[in-house]
Scaffold this active site. Structure first.
Site, mmCIF file in Angstrom:
data_model
loop_
_atom_site.group_PDB
_atom_site.id
_atom_site.type_symbol
_atom_site.label_atom_id
_atom_site.label_comp_id
_atom_site.label_asym_id
_atom_site.label_seq_id
_atom_site.Cartn_x
_atom_site.Cartn_y
_atom_site.Cartn_z
ATOM 1 N N CYS A 5 7.791 52.394 69.204
ATOM 2 C CA CYS A 5 9.063 52.328 68.459
ATOM 3 C C CYS A 5 10.170 51.672 69.270
ATOM 4 O O CYS A 5 11.210 51.313 68.727
ATOM 5 C CB CYS A 5 9.479 53.712 68.006
ATOM 6 S SG CYS A 5 8.191 54.557 67.083
ATOM 7 N N HIS A 52 16.657 53.578 66.554
ATOM 8 C CA HIS A 52 15.353 53.700 65.901
ATOM 9 C C HIS A 52 15.415 54.846 64.894
ATOM 10 O O HIS A 52 15.998 55.895 65.166
ATOM 11 C CB HIS A 52 14.275 53.957 66.959
ATOM 12 C CG HIS A 52 12.972 54.371 66.369
ATOM 13 N ND1 HIS A 52 12.381 53.663 65.346
ATOM 14 C CD2 HIS A 52 12.157 55.437 66.627
ATOM 15 C CE1 HIS A 52 11.244 54.278 65.014
ATOM 16 N NE2 HIS A 52 11.101 55.342 65.764
ATOM 17 N N ASN A 75 9.909 56.335 59.069
ATOM 18 C CA ASN A 75 9.802 55.805 60.437
ATOM 19 C C ASN A 75 8.808 54.640 60.445
ATOM 20 O O ASN A 75 7.599 54.846 60.379
ATOM 21 C CB ASN A 75 9.334 56.926 61.374
ATOM 22 C CG ASN A 75 9.148 56.454 62.815
ATOM 23 O OD1 ASN A 75 9.181 55.257 63.101
ATOM 24 N ND2 ASN A 75 8.932 57.396 63.711
HETATM 25 C C1 COA Z 1 7.494 65.919 63.295
HETATM 26 C C2 COA Z 1 8.665 66.857 63.177
HETATM 27 C C3 COA Z 1 9.523 66.470 61.993
HETATM 28 C C4 COA Z 1 8.137 68.253 62.928
HETATM 29 O O1 COA Z 1 9.218 69.156 62.853
HETATM 30 P P1 COA Z 1 9.198 70.487 63.730
HETATM 31 O O2 COA Z 1 10.382 71.238 63.359
HETATM 32 O O3 COA Z 1 9.056 70.085 65.186
HETATM 33 O O4 COA Z 1 7.913 71.161 63.205
HETATM 34 P P2 COA Z 1 6.657 71.775 63.984
HETATM 35 O O5 COA Z 1 5.649 70.711 64.230
HETATM 36 O O6 COA Z 1 7.125 72.581 65.150
HETATM 37 O O7 COA Z 1 6.130 72.756 62.898
HETATM 38 C C5 COA Z 1 6.936 73.838 62.385
HETATM 39 C C6 COA Z 1 6.204 74.424 61.213
HETATM 40 O O8 COA Z 1 6.281 73.533 60.098
HETATM 41 C C7 COA Z 1 4.984 73.247 59.614
HETATM 42 N N1 COA Z 1 4.933 71.898 59.122
HETATM 43 C C8 COA Z 1 4.667 70.757 59.798
HETATM 44 N N2 COA Z 1 4.728 69.728 58.964
HETATM 45 C C9 COA Z 1 5.037 70.204 57.750
HETATM 46 C C10 COA Z 1 5.230 69.618 56.490
HETATM 47 N N3 COA Z 1 5.134 68.292 56.275
HETATM 48 N N4 COA Z 1 5.555 70.407 55.442
HETATM 49 C C11 COA Z 1 5.670 71.728 55.604
HETATM 50 N N5 COA Z 1 5.484 72.375 56.785
HETATM 51 C C12 COA Z 1 5.174 71.593 57.837
HETATM 52 C C13 COA Z 1 4.082 73.452 60.819
HETATM 53 O O9 COA Z 1 2.756 73.705 60.410
HETATM 54 C C14 COA Z 1 4.716 74.645 61.473
HETATM 55 O O10 COA Z 1 4.319 75.800 60.778
HETATM 56 P P3 COA Z 1 4.038 77.166 61.575
HETATM 57 O O11 COA Z 1 5.356 77.520 62.218
HETATM 58 O O12 COA Z 1 3.617 78.075 60.474
HETATM 59 O O13 COA Z 1 2.981 76.833 62.566
HETATM 60 C C15 COA Z 1 9.510 66.871 64.477
HETATM 61 O O14 COA Z 1 8.789 67.492 65.504
HETATM 62 C C16 COA Z 1 9.914 65.503 64.919
HETATM 63 O O15 COA Z 1 10.650 64.804 64.250
HETATM 64 N N6 COA Z 1 9.450 65.118 66.113
HETATM 65 C C17 COA Z 1 9.810 63.847 66.712
HETATM 66 C C18 COA Z 1 9.113 62.785 65.949
HETATM 67 C C19 COA Z 1 9.363 61.451 66.483
HETATM 68 O O16 COA Z 1 10.470 61.096 66.782
HETATM 69 N N7 COA Z 1 8.248 60.732 66.556
HETATM 70 C C20 COA Z 1 8.154 59.384 66.689
HETATM 71 C C21 COA Z 1 8.598 58.850 67.949
HETATM 72 S S1 COA Z 1 8.904 57.273 67.516
#
Ligand code: COA
Length: 330
Positions: free
Chosen positions: A116, A257, A287
């Site tokens: 990214c 980004h 994204n």
């Molecule tokens: C991916 C992202 C949105 C997930 O959000 P988060 O708050 O960190 O979520 P987590 O992965 O910790 O999961 C929290 C809960 O939501 C759930 N969950 C994950 N995706 C889900 C979805 N699409 N819908 C519903 N629930 C979801 C998980 O299973 C977890 O459930 P649990 O607590 O029962 O285990 C976040 O981590 C993020 O944006 N990370 C950075 C991504 C990024 O910048 N990546 C690219 C770099 S370029």
């Protein structure tokens, strides 16, 4: 302030697939909801390429538009730097296919793999090469078909990734001010496994087993990436502005980004930057990795949010872990 690399963005172009996938469309096939996706990421919908589209076809459209926008023809392009994590083929570089598809001369054409942060890396490399001479017009592209490496059974990643392309033509400036003034590029390989496509490379070539185990899809440790991203985005935006001797108020527009709206909002807040001075299109396009910054910059350019003489700061981070910023004066 560092030495200015004299340049201008002479033209821009983007390409988006027609196919729109809304959060509700995901809720029909996965255990997720529009509310979860919107509040955690800011995404409402995104575009997915059709089977006959890929990072090359999207790039060809975006680049054609950028060349036309610059009032040039493919014969005027001296260099192609192509940022992508989803090349059309593992070998050779998608940039070479693009050179041929556009009908350019036999100019240098190569891919940059910096996820990214790829467009910012490509932009700085393109600017640097135009500066050493011999390359008057550089075509810099960020293009991705992230859906090709997305595991649609993994609800935490599939709802954020998307497809698209953006291109810019770097060329000679027509005044004494426009150029690239500061940049910061970096990487921390200790985090290389936080976002990874485990198979398909020379470490783990494709086999029936790797396919069965879904190892050709991108795996992401979202929470750890989030922590890195929030900190790094703020750090590079603030540090690049400081190095240039500018105040945040001097920036006309910041193009981050588009990975997560919460990361963008947090960076804006930390900088003391009003949200109307920071590009946001993640709500509509998700994204798109290396394509997100050029697409957002072009959108601002077309909407008249940036104009000649403005300070514009681009910043990205991603798998690698990589990061990059570039401060330009239009
Ligand atoms: C991916 C992202 C949105 C997930 O959000 P988060 O708050 O960190 O979520 P987590 O992965 O910790 O999961 C929290 C809960 O939501 C759930 N969950 C994950 N995706 C889900 C979805 N699409 N819908 C519903 N629930 C979801 C998980 O299973 C977890 O459930 P649990 O607590 O029962 O285990 C976040 O981590 C993020 O944006 N990370 C950075 C991504 C990024 O910048 N990546 C690219 C770099 S370029």
């Amino acid at each position: 302030m560092g030495d200015r690399i004299p340049l201008a963005i002479r033209g821009m172009g983007s390409a988006l697939p027609d196919r729109v996938m809304t959060n509700d469309d995901f809720a029909r096939i996965l255990d997720t909801s529009d509310e979860w996706i919107r509040t955690r990421t800011g995404i409402r919908e995104r575009r997915f390429a059709n089977d006959d589209e890929d990072s090359l076809t999207l790039a060809t459209t975006a680049a054609t538009r950028a060349i036309e926008d610059a009032g040039l023809t493919p014969a005027d392009i001296d260099l192609i730097v192509f940022a992508t994590s989803t090349p059309a083929y593992p070998l050779p570089a998608t940039a070479c296919f693009l050179q041929h598809a556009l009908g350019c001369r036999h100019i240098p054409a190569f891919d940059i793999s910096a996820a990214c942060a790829g467009f910012v890396y490509a932009f700085v490399i393109g600017a640097g090469l135009t500066h050493i001479g011999g390359y008057s017009h550089a075509l810099v592209v960020g293009s991705e078909k992230m859906s090709a490496v997305t595991d649609f059974q993994d609800r935490a990643t599939c709802v954020i990734l998307a497809d698209g392309a953006g291109a810019a033509i770097i060329g000679p400036p027509d005044n004494e001010l426009s150029g690239l003034y500061e940049h910061m590029l970096g990487a921390d390989g200790s985090g290389a496994e936080l976002i990874i496509v485990p198979a398909g490379g020379s470490a783990k070539p494709a086999t029936a087993k790797t396919v069965e185990e879904r190892q050709h899809y991108m795996k992401m440790r979202g929470r750890e990436v989030y922590k890195f991203a929030v900190t790094k985005m703020q750090e590079i935006l603030i540090e690049t502005t400081r190095r240039a001797g500018l105040r945040v108020e001097d920036l006309a527009y910041v193009v981050p980004h588009q990975s997560n709206l919460r990361i963008i909002e947090s960076a804006a807040q930390k900088m003391g930057l009003p949200m109307d001075k920071i590009a946001v299109n993640i709500d509509r396009y998700g994204n798109t990795s290396a394509a997100s910054i050029p697409m957002a910059l072009e959108e601002a350019w077309r909407a008249g949010k940036v104009k000649a003489g403005d300070w514009v700061l681009m910043a990205g981070f991603g798998a690698g872990l990589t990061w990059g910023s570039a401060l330009i004066r239009l």
